[in-house]
Design an enzyme around this catalytic site. Structure first.
Site, PDB file in Angstrom:
ATOM      1  N   HIS A  99       1.035  -1.148   0.287  1.00  0.00           N
ATOM      2  CA  HIS A  99       0.150   0.285   0.140  1.00  0.00           C
ATOM      3  C   HIS A  99       0.707   0.855   0.090  1.00  0.00           C
ATOM      4  CE1 HIS A  99      -4.041   2.055   1.053  1.00  0.00           C
ATOM      5  NE2 HIS A  99      -2.940   3.010   1.048  1.00  0.00           N
ATOM      6  N   HIS A 128       1.060   4.618  -1.886  1.00  0.00           N
ATOM      7  CA  HIS A 128       1.103   5.903  -3.042  1.00  0.00           C
ATOM      8  C   HIS A 128       2.122   6.269  -3.663  1.00  0.00           C
ATOM      9  CE1 HIS A 128      -4.108   5.438  -2.040  1.00  0.00           C
ATOM     10  NE2 HIS A 128      -2.706   5.190  -0.717  1.00  0.00           N
ATOM     11  N   HIS A 185      -9.643   1.530  -0.809  1.00  0.00           N
ATOM     12  CA  HIS A 185      -9.498   1.954   0.532  1.00  0.00           C
ATOM     13  C   HIS A 185     -10.782   2.250   0.967  1.00  0.00           C
ATOM     14  CE1 HIS A 185      -6.126   3.362  -1.227  1.00  0.00           C
ATOM     15  NE2 HIS A 185      -5.980   4.815   0.281  1.00  0.00           N
ATOM     16  N   GLU A 214     -10.808   3.171   6.941  1.00  0.00           N
ATOM     17  CA  GLU A 214     -10.106   4.458   7.315  1.00  0.00           C
ATOM     18  C   GLU A 214     -10.457   5.653   8.158  1.00  0.00           C
ATOM     19  OE1 GLU A 214      -5.817   7.509   6.280  1.00  0.00           O
ATOM     20  OE2 GLU A 214      -8.058   6.385   5.031  1.00  0.00           O
ATOM     21  N   ASP A 243       1.728   3.764   3.104  1.00  0.00           N
ATOM     22  CA  ASP A 243       0.657   5.221   2.781  1.00  0.00           C
ATOM     23  C   ASP A 243       1.521   5.933   2.010  1.00  0.00           C
ATOM     24  OD1 ASP A 243      -1.646   5.718   2.161  1.00  0.00           O
ATOM     25  OD2 ASP A 243      -1.927   6.326   4.593  1.00  0.00           O
ATOM     26  N   ASP A 244       1.484   7.241   2.472  1.00  0.00           N
ATOM     27  CA  ASP A 244       2.113   7.862   2.029  1.00  0.00           C
ATOM     28  C   ASP A 244       3.551   8.907   3.061  1.00  0.00           C
ATOM     29  OD1 ASP A 244      -0.368   8.875   0.024  1.00  0.00           O
ATOM     30  OD2 ASP A 244      -0.820   8.557   1.999  1.00  0.00           O
TER      31      ASP A 244
END
Length: 333
Positions: free
Chosen positions: A17, A19, A197, A200, A278-279
């Protein structure tokens, strides 16, 4: 350091996962902004890191940072920078979320040009750094269902050994999972595997809809399933894999600390969980840091992380030859 008991942060890792634009090092974005004479000072803190207040503001900063990525060459540079950092953190296999909205605006011909540049950098990184990358095309939820269809068509047109999945990111507060059924059906018919997604900022019902309505086999985040015991049992029974990003969840305020995060409870309940960033520059994390913080919070050791990596590799969307090659790296690294 003992070879038999290496620190968990040094273990080889699988990440599912990530981005692509959200993994852009701030220094690269500042450099591109300088080259293009674009003023992005408002999105950085004085120390040069990304600056945002909350999730909605994070999305705005994310899109502003992405605005300097205007052509295939920028994405070539971005891909190399991401993979260089991932490899430094012991990642041997990664799946990255790529949005045609940021790569040609959803035009299939333009998307192919961007994809060629991304793959070129990925091939170079695999040869030089030993990290394998595969792409999961994502639509952006808050851009709406019509734009999602364009992303799905791009995904379907380039499905194969490198573009291996389709998913959806963005603001969970916009619309319902089912509003995007056409796009997921299109991707499924093209042979792509599916993630989205949910769970969350959306509650357990968003996870349930992702599984039952969209028919995905993986969930991005999914951690709020812990609030519904029946749903936890359903995820375990169905073998749904959660792409969990603990550091992201803590920074964005879902949980006050790693120790309060439900990843261990979900795992103990039989749900398939994995670890991702994630980021990462937005959330001041790396895969090494995720491992270190989880080990500290839950007492997990090398065997636990080996099990988590095995789960991630089983859930990876790559072909079996790639899976076998990555498995050997996990065993010998």
């Amino acid at each position: 350091m003992s070879e038999e008991h290496p620190p968990v942060a040094d273990l080889p890792k699988v990440e599912l996962h990530l981005h692509h634009e959200g993994a852009a090092p701030p220094a690269l974005i500042r450099q591109l902004a300088h080259e293009k004479k674009i003023d992005l000072r408002g999105i950085f803190k004085p120390d040069g890191s990304y600056d945002f207040r909350d999730f909605a503001h994070f999305l705005s900063v994310y899109e502003a940072a992405s605005s300097v990525l205007t052509g295939p060459e920028e994405f070539r540079r971005l891909t190399w920078a991401i993979l260089e950092q991932s490899a430094e953190n012991g990642v041997v296999y990664s799946e990255t979320f790529l949005s045609p909205d940021f790569c040609g605006g959803g035009d299939v011909a333009a998307w192919r040009d961007y994809l060629a540049a991304i793959r070129d950098a990925a091939d170079e990184a695999e040869a030089k750094l030993g990290i394998t990358l595969r792409g999961v095309v994502t639509c952006v939820r808050h851009f709406g269902p019509d734009q999602a269809r364009r992303a799905a068509r791009c995904a379907a047109e380039t499905a194969g050994d490198w573009i291996v999945g389709f998913g959806m990111g963005g603001n969970e507060g916009v619309g319902k999972q089912g509003d995007y059924s056409w796009s997921f059906d299109c991707a499924r018919e093209a042979g792509l595997r599916l993630t989205t997604h949910a769970g969350e900022f959306g509650g357990p019902d968003s996870v349930r809809d992702a599984v039952r309505v969209l028919g995905v086999e993986r969930i991005g985040h999914g951690v709020r399933a812990i609030e519904d015991a029946d749903l936890v049992h359903e995820l375990a029974d169905r073998g749904i894999t959660l792409e969990v990003c603990p550091g992201s969840n803590v920074v964005l305020g879902l949980y006050p600390s790693f120790a309060a995060h439900p990843i261990a409870r979900l795992r103990d309940a039989g749900v398939r969980v994995t670890i991702s960033t994630d980021d990462p520059p937005f959330f001041h994390t790396t895969m090494r840091r995720e491992y270190e913080m989880l080990a500290k919070a839950f007492g997990w050791g090398a065997e636990d992380f080996a099990d988590l990596n095995a789960t991630a590799l089983r859930a990876a969307f790559c072909d079996e030859d790639t899976r076998s090659r990555v498995a050997k790296r996990l065993e010998t690294s």
